[in-house]
Design a protein around this motif. Structure first.
Motif, PDB file in Angstrom:
ATOM      1  N   SER A 116      13.982 -34.112  79.269  1.00 20.95           N
ATOM      2  CA  SER A 116      12.535 -33.865  79.317  1.00 20.95           C
ATOM      3  C   SER A 116      12.029 -33.164  78.068  1.00 20.95           C
ATOM      4  N   ARG A 117      12.782 -32.173  77.590  1.00 21.02           N
ATOM      5  CA  ARG A 117      12.334 -31.442  76.399  1.00 21.02           C
ATOM      6  C   ARG A 117      12.371 -32.312  75.151  1.00 21.02           C
ATOM      7  N   ILE A 155      -7.025 -24.661  76.047  1.00 20.58           N
ATOM      8  CA  ILE A 155      -6.248 -25.850  75.707  1.00 20.58           C
ATOM      9  C   ILE A 155      -7.045 -26.776  74.801  1.00 20.58           C
ATOM     10  N   ASP A 156      -8.356 -26.926  75.084  1.00 23.47           N
ATOM     11  CA  ASP A 156      -9.198 -27.782  74.254  1.00 23.47           C
ATOM     12  C   ASP A 156      -9.357 -27.210  72.840  1.00 23.47           C
ATOM     13  N   LYS A 157      -9.159 -25.906  72.689  1.00 19.73           N
ATOM     14  CA  LYS A 157      -9.280 -25.277  71.368  1.00 19.73           C
ATOM     15  C   LYS A 157      -8.076 -25.576  70.479  1.00 19.73           C
ATOM     16  N   LEU A 158      -6.990 -26.051  71.069  1.00 16.91           N
ATOM     17  CA  LEU A 158      -5.772 -26.290  70.296  1.00 16.91           C
ATOM     18  C   LEU A 158      -5.911 -27.556  69.457  1.00 16.91           C
ATOM     19  N   GLY A 159      -5.753 -27.390  68.146  1.00 17.06           N
ATOM     20  CA  GLY A 159      -5.869 -28.526  67.237  1.00 17.06           C
ATOM     21  C   GLY A 159      -4.519 -29.006  66.744  1.00 17.06           C
ATOM     22  N   LYS A 160      -4.515 -29.538  65.558  1.00 14.07           N
ATOM     23  CA  LYS A 160      -3.313 -30.122  64.980  1.00 14.07           C
ATOM     24  C   LYS A 160      -2.201 -29.082  64.830  1.00 14.07           C
ATOM     25  N   ILE A 161      -0.986 -29.470  65.218  1.00 17.03           N
ATOM     26  CA  ILE A 161       0.163 -28.577  65.097  1.00 17.03           C
ATOM     27  C   ILE A 161       0.634 -28.560  63.655  1.00 17.03           C
ATOM     28  N   LEU A 162       0.724 -27.365  63.082  1.00 13.94           N
ATOM     29  CA  LEU A 162       1.175 -27.209  61.705  1.00 13.94           C
ATOM     30  C   LEU A 162       2.656 -26.853  61.637  1.00 13.94           C
ATOM     31  N   LYS A 163       3.120 -26.140  62.667  1.00 16.80           N
ATOM     32  CA  LYS A 163       4.520 -25.744  62.745  1.00 16.80           C
ATOM     33  C   LYS A 163       4.996 -25.954  64.175  1.00 16.80           C
ATOM     34  N   SER A 164       6.131 -26.599  64.342  1.00 17.11           N
ATOM     35  CA  SER A 164       6.689 -26.832  65.676  1.00 17.11           C
ATOM     36  C   SER A 164       8.098 -26.268  65.742  1.00 17.11           C
ATOM     37  N   PRO A 165       8.307 -25.231  66.597  1.00 13.09           N
ATOM     38  CA  PRO A 165       9.603 -24.563  66.636  1.00 13.09           C
ATOM     39  C   PRO A 165      10.597 -25.159  67.615  1.00 13.09           C
ATOM     40  N   PHE A 166      10.134 -26.028  68.495  1.00 17.29           N
ATOM     41  CA  PHE A 166      11.014 -26.513  69.547  1.00 17.29           C
ATOM     42  C   PHE A 166      12.007 -27.524  68.988  1.00 17.29           C
ATOM     43  N   GLU A 167      13.276 -27.147  68.962  1.00 19.62           N
ATOM     44  CA  GLU A 167      14.325 -28.006  68.454  1.00 19.62           C
ATOM     45  C   GLU A 167      14.929 -28.837  69.591  1.00 19.62           C
ATOM     46  N   LYS A 168      15.504 -29.934  69.240  1.00 16.28           N
ATOM     47  CA  LYS A 168      16.210 -30.736  70.239  1.00 16.28           C
ATOM     48  C   LYS A 168      17.456 -29.998  70.694  1.00 16.28           C
ATOM     49  N   PHE A 169      17.922 -30.346  71.893  1.00 18.56           N
ATOM     50  CA  PHE A 169      19.093 -29.682  72.462  1.00 18.56           C
ATOM     51  C   PHE A 169      20.261 -29.820  71.492  1.00 18.56           C
ATOM     52  N   SER A 170      20.756 -28.711  70.962  1.00 15.33           N
ATOM     53  CA  SER A 170      21.761 -28.750  69.906  1.00 15.33           C
ATOM     54  C   SER A 170      23.151 -29.026  70.466  1.00 15.33           C
TER      55      SER A 170
END
Length: 290
Positions: A116-117, A155-170
């Motif tokens: 899911s992640r 939630i509607d205030k959230l715009g384009k993601i500039l940084k994404s920290p969520f890594e795939k399951f290592s």
């Protein structure tokens, strides 16, 4: 040295090591209790249920994730329950039926989390974490990682993601999971220890987004986690247990994200209060120095 002397020396060393491990565990539990971090997964549940705006990311992913959960859990019980029960019955006796259920649920939870992640809820969890920070008036921090638009809906205030920290399951996390899986062969206690170890890993990743938004270096993040090991282990253990509940694991993944964001907001509030109380003292000291 005689054999009896060697045996006595080994026993003395074993007692010393056991005492050290006991002292470390006691300190860890004391730190966890004092931090009250174990409450944040529950605070996340209440906050999520009372803030309807935060439901949008969850509702957009609920049906496909429930289908995934049902398929994984059904498949795991059909293919792995009896074989694992046949093994555990030799070490757990009558408790094997119960401990095998816990084991299969834990394995299912891990598989569901991986799938899911990686494919379904990664961005939705990020929106939930950032949206919760906005509801706590931490908009400036969120702006470090994404665009924030005007409006009243978090939630509607959230715009384009500039940084994404969520890594795939290592692979490292998967290896660690498999490595400690045999602990479940120890009746009851082994399963508890296994969940505790998984919880420690889960807790250490709960503030990845917060650390990124704060632009903390790897060394600073490591030092912070080291100083607050008990707190993050407590949070992660409760979060892990909640996410093991069949068909509700997705819901708790989102409420745990909310709880982690609430915790981050409280850390920010505490730091702000410290800065506000310290600044006047520094100015006063500077005046006296003049």
């Amino acid at each position: 040295m005689s054999s009896s002397g060697v045996a006595s020396s080994i026993q003395a060393r074993a007692r010393e090591i056991a005492k050290e491990d006991y002292d470390k565990a006691r300190i860890l539990l004391e730190d966890a209790a004092k931090s009250h971090a174990y409450l944040y997964p529950f605070k996340g549940i209440v906050y999520f249920l009372t803030h309807r705006a935060l439901w949008k990311p969850f509702s957009s992913r609920v049906l496909p994730t429930l289908g995934l959960s049902a398929g994984v859990i059904a498949g795991m019980f059909f293919f792995t329950y009896l074989p694992q029960l046949a093994i555990l019955v030799f070490v757990n006796g009558p408790l094997a039926a119960f401990t095998t259920i816990l084991l299969v649920l834990n394995e299912s939870s891990t598989l569901i989390s991986i799938l899911s992640r990686n494919f379904l809820i990664q961005e939705a969890l990020l929106d939930t974490f950032d949206g919760t920070l906005i509801t706590r008036n931490e908009t400036e921090i969120v702006k470090e990682g994404r665009q924030v638009k005007s409006g009243s809906d978090p939630i509607d205030k959230l715009g384009k993601i500039l940084k994404s920290p969520f890594e795939k399951f290592s692979p490292k996390a998967l290896i660690r999971y498999v490595m400690y899986l045999p602990l479940n062969f120890i009746p009851v206690v082994g399963t508890i220890i296994f969940i505790f170890i998984q919880g420690r890993t889960r807790g250490q990743s709960s503030h990845d987004r917060y650390f990124q938004l704060k632009e903390w270096s790897t060394s600073r993040r490591s030092e912070w986690l080291k100083q607050h090991t008990g707190a993050y282990t407590a949070f992660g253990t409760i979060a892990t247990v909640l996410e093991m509940i069949p068909f509700a694991s997705m819901f708790f993944s989102f409420t745990n994200a909310v709880g982690a964001a609430l915790w981050a907001a409280d850390i920010e509030d505490q730091n702000t209060q410290m800065e506000q109380s310290t600044a006047p003292n520094l100015r006063e000291a500077a005046k006296k120095a003049e």
